[in-house]
Motif scaffolding. Structure first.
Motif, mmCIF file in Angstrom:
data_model
loop_
_atom_site.group_PDB
_atom_site.id
_atom_site.type_symbol
_atom_site.label_atom_id
_atom_site.label_comp_id
_atom_site.label_asym_id
_atom_site.label_seq_id
_atom_site.Cartn_x
_atom_site.Cartn_y
_atom_site.Cartn_z
ATOM 1 N N LEU A 101 27.653 90.222 79.827
ATOM 2 C CA LEU A 101 27.301 88.811 79.918
ATOM 3 C C LEU A 101 28.544 88.063 80.366
ATOM 4 N N ALA A 102 28.442 87.302 81.446
ATOM 5 C CA ALA A 102 29.574 86.540 81.973
ATOM 6 C C ALA A 102 29.295 85.054 81.819
ATOM 7 N N CYS A 103 30.261 84.325 81.231
ATOM 8 C CA CYS A 103 30.121 82.887 81.009
ATOM 9 C C CYS A 103 31.286 82.156 81.684
ATOM 10 N N GLY A 104 30.971 81.313 82.663
ATOM 11 C CA GLY A 104 31.991 80.545 83.364
ATOM 12 C C GLY A 104 32.114 79.137 82.805
ATOM 13 N N SER A 105 33.301 78.543 82.980
ATOM 14 C CA SER A 105 33.554 77.210 82.416
ATOM 15 C C SER A 105 34.214 76.315 83.451
ATOM 16 N N ASN A 106 34.364 75.035 83.088
ATOM 17 C CA ASN A 106 34.962 74.058 83.998
ATOM 18 C C ASN A 106 36.465 74.278 84.201
ATOM 19 N N THR A 107 37.098 75.067 83.370
ATOM 20 C CA THR A 107 38.522 75.345 83.521
ATOM 21 C C THR A 107 38.770 76.519 84.476
ATOM 22 N N GLY A 108 37.745 77.218 84.875
ATOM 23 C CA GLY A 108 37.891 78.374 85.739
ATOM 24 C C GLY A 108 37.934 79.694 84.993
ATOM 25 N N VAL A 109 38.032 79.642 83.675
ATOM 26 C CA VAL A 109 38.047 80.861 82.861
ATOM 27 C C VAL A 109 36.626 81.426 82.781
ATOM 28 N N VAL A 110 36.527 82.734 82.998
ATOM 29 C CA VAL A 110 35.237 83.416 82.887
ATOM 30 C C VAL A 110 35.368 84.471 81.799
ATOM 31 N N ASN A 111 34.578 84.324 80.734
ATOM 32 C CA ASN A 111 34.590 85.285 79.636
ATOM 33 C C ASN A 111 33.557 86.377 79.886
ATOM 34 N N LEU A 112 34.007 87.621 79.792
ATOM 35 C CA LEU A 112 33.112 88.768 79.975
ATOM 36 C C LEU A 112 32.852 89.410 78.621
ATOM 37 N N TYR A 113 31.586 89.443 78.202
ATOM 38 C CA TYR A 113 31.191 89.965 76.889
ATOM 39 C C TYR A 113 30.364 91.238 77.040
ATOM 40 N N GLU A 114 30.406 92.054 75.995
ATOM 41 C CA GLU A 114 29.367 93.060 75.798
ATOM 42 C C GLU A 114 28.168 92.300 75.227
ATOM 43 N N ARG A 115 27.051 92.314 75.939
ATOM 44 C CA ARG A 115 25.944 91.426 75.571
ATOM 45 C C ARG A 115 25.456 91.649 74.146
ATOM 46 N N GLU A 116 25.384 92.905 73.711
ATOM 47 C CA GLU A 116 24.878 93.181 72.367
ATOM 48 C C GLU A 116 25.755 92.543 71.296
ATOM 49 N N SER A 117 27.049 92.431 71.555
ATOM 50 C CA SER A 117 27.952 91.843 70.555
ATOM 51 C C SER A 117 27.711 90.360 70.374
ATOM 52 N N CYS A 118 27.091 89.723 71.359
ATOM 53 C CA CYS A 118 26.843 88.278 71.272
ATOM 54 C C CYS A 118 25.656 87.929 70.382
ATOM 55 N N LEU A 119 24.885 88.938 69.993
ATOM 56 C CA LEU A 119 23.666 88.678 69.224
ATOM 57 C C LEU A 119 23.865 88.816 67.720
ATOM 58 N N THR A 120 25.095 89.070 67.299
ATOM 59 C CA THR A 120 25.332 89.336 65.868
ATOM 60 C C THR A 120 26.162 88.276 65.162
ATOM 61 N N GLY A 121 26.779 87.386 65.901
ATOM 62 C CA GLY A 121 27.614 86.371 65.249
ATOM 63 C C GLY A 121 27.715 85.114 66.081
ATOM 64 N N PHE A 122 28.344 84.081 65.495
ATOM 65 C CA PHE A 122 28.457 82.795 66.186
ATOM 66 C C PHE A 122 29.692 82.736 67.077
ATOM 67 N N GLU A 123 30.695 83.545 66.791
ATOM 68 C CA GLU A 123 31.926 83.515 67.579
ATOM 69 C C GLU A 123 32.310 84.924 68.038
ATOM 70 N N PRO A 124 31.566 85.487 68.948
ATOM 71 C CA PRO A 124 31.895 86.838 69.439
ATOM 72 C C PRO A 124 33.171 86.811 70.279
ATOM 73 N N ARG A 125 33.847 87.948 70.331
ATOM 74 C CA ARG A 125 35.062 88.056 71.124
ATOM 75 C C ARG A 125 34.746 88.698 72.470
ATOM 76 N N PRO A 126 35.186 88.074 73.559
ATOM 77 C CA PRO A 126 34.947 88.689 74.871
ATOM 78 C C PRO A 126 35.824 89.924 75.059
ATOM 79 N N VAL A 127 35.334 90.863 75.865
ATOM 80 C CA VAL A 127 36.150 92.034 76.182
ATOM 81 C C VAL A 127 37.254 91.669 77.165
ATOM 82 N N LYS A 128 37.053 90.572 77.896
ATOM 83 C CA LYS A 128 38.063 90.120 78.835
ATOM 84 C C LYS A 128 37.857 88.653 79.174
ATOM 85 N N ALA A 129 38.949 87.896 79.163
ATOM 86 C CA ALA A 129 38.938 86.516 79.650
ATOM 87 C C ALA A 129 39.564 86.543 81.045
#
Length: 495
Positions: free
Chosen positions: A379-407
């Protein structure tokens, strides 16, 4: 009958006479007896066995018949009685979920959603045999065409081991991507203003372009001339968004109007679809669900309007907090993720029409784009600052503040587009605020390919749109100068 009887009796009579001569000569001839004995024995062998030449011929024939018989028996036994080298009972256990994905075309029947693995394997085999004849090596011995001994030995070797018959699986290497510039996709019809809509057809070697010149154009993709197929002028309708339908028979077109249009590619005409009841001033941004059921228009105040792809009728509306900037679906179309200006990502169950989870995109104050890889892993999430967070999608379904595998911090301005290729090996991120503001990310290593874009490429200006072809063989990049640049990704197939 007389001749046959004579041939059976005569040799025995002559044999008795020769034996008597041998006994007489042994007793009566002391010298030179050895030579006489040899001559007499040769005469006896000639009468009984037929002579040296005939003996050798008979021996050769006997040996040949024996070898052929043994060889045929061995081959028949190997091909018919040899047991498989490996059998796994788990291969036939479990079930396969049937989605609307193209890989299940011809396999899924009616309203089926699940079948057993054994049945799935049987249908795959039947579909293959319909499209191409059964290869000779896969047939039973009684069904095969006659083969030479060398061909039989090749089959025997193939059945015993893999050797080099199977190539090692290759994945996209990191660091340097093999890319070749091709003729611009829309060279025959450059547009005035930027390219706002750019997409490859889901099955044919065709692509579309559209923009503020009110024109939708279709091109045939060959990488050399890319001839124009047809253009459609939409009066007073600057195109902001356009997508092929999942079946490839329509093109949905959006603009800053209270109506959207679609091109019926079979009939060759454009149809206008007004929506007076919806509280929206424009329908300029939308996505299509992977299962082909919905067109989702992004409205104001976090509203996401679901339209039927078939009837073009409004079905329902989902609403998130703040404003919605981007949405993305999982590959089966059952879940939808939305991202907006509150920095949170909302997870929706499309079947129940409910928000089942939400989480905070790390470090994000305003989300601008979101993308899910075709294999549903990333799962890739882009922002207005240009930072794109890359997540393991399954990890995003278990908590409110998941950690991306790479910013990913290779963009210095707002990320407007995030797009995965078909194999989920490449993530393209684009900013529309700077020249050459595009990066290709190798997802497995979370590193950026260092040779793209080429700093010496003076023709690449500010990117505005991007897309990968069906098999990732081509990458097209739209610019603010009205060009749709085309690149060949050599690692992948032709299209």
């Amino acid at each position: 009958m007389l001749r046959n009887s004579y041939s059976r009796q005569c040799p025995s009579e002559q044999t008795r006479k020769i034996k008597r001569r041998i006994r007489d000569e042994r007793t009566s001839v002391p010298l030179g007896g050895k030579k006489l004995k040899e001559d007499t024995e040769k005469e006896l062998e000639s009468l009984v066995l037929g002579g040296e030449h005939q003996i050798l011929e008979e021996l050769d024939k006997t040996v040949q018949r024996t070898e052929l018989s043994v060889s045929a028996t061995q081959r028949q036994g190997v091909l018919e009685k040899k047991a498989p080298a490996w059998e796994d009972d788990d291969d036939d256990q479990g079930s396969v979920l049937l989605t609307e994905d193209r890989k299940f075309a011809g396999i899924k029947r009616d309203e089926e959603s699940k079948i057993t693995k054994k049945e799935y394997s049987h249908r795959l085999k039947s579909q293959f045999e319909k499209l191409s004849s059964t290869p000779n090596w896969a047939k039973l011995p009684s069904e095969r065409k006659p083969q030479s001994d060398s061909e039989d030995s090749d089959v025997e070797e193939l059945l015993q081991k893999t050797g080099t018959f199977l190539d090692a699986p290759t994945s996209l290497p990191r660091g340097i991507i093999q890319v070749k510039p091709c003729t611009d996709l829309n060279k025959e019809n450059y547009m005035k203003g930027g390219v706002q809509a750019l997409e490859f057809h889901p099955s044919a070697q065709v692509a579309l372009t559209g923009g503020s010149n009110n024109t939708l154009t279709l091109f045939q993709v060959d990488g050399k001339t890319n001839p124009k197929i047809q253009s459609f002028f939409l009066e007073n309708y600057p195109i902001t968004c356009a997508h092929f339908s999942r079946d490839g028979e329509q093109v949905i077109i959006g603009s800053n109007h209270k109506a959207f249009k679609y091109l019926d590619m079979i009939a060759g005409k454009v149809v206008n679809v007004p929506y007076k009841g919806m509280e929206e001033k424009s329908m300029n941004k939308f996505v299509l669900s992977p299962d082909g059921k919905y067109i989702v228009f992004l409205g104001k105040y976090g509203r996401m309007h679901f339209i039927s792809s078939k009837s073009k009728e409004w079905l329902f509306t989902l609403t998130m907090n703040g404003s919605v900037q981007s949405v993305a679906f999982t590959s089966d179309g059952q879940q939808m993720y939305s991202h907006g200006d509150d920095g949170q990502v909302y997870v929706w169950d499309v079947r129940t029409r409910e928000c089942i989870h939400r989480f905070m995109d790390e470090g994000c104050t305003r989300g601008t784009c979101i993308a899910i890889s075709p294999n549903d892993q990333y799962l890739a999430c882009g922002s207005n600052t240009g930072v794109v967070n890359l997540y393991e999608r399954e990890s995003c379904l278990t908590g409110f503040e998941p950690r991306p595998v790479k910013a990913i911090m290779n963009l210095t301005s707002s990320c407007a587009i995030a797009k995965f290729n078909a194999t989920s090996e490449i993530l393209a991120i684009v900013s529309r605020e700077e020249e050459k503001a595009i990066k290709l990310v190798h997802t497995a290593s979370q590193t950026v390919f260092s040779n793209f874009p080429d700093n010496m490429d003076v023709h690449m200006k500010t990117p505005t749109a991007i897309d990968f072809s069906v098999n990732s063989g081509y990458l097209t990049l739209g610019t603010n100068r009205g060009k749709a640049m085309l690149y060949r990704l050599k690692h992948y197939g032709n299209y």
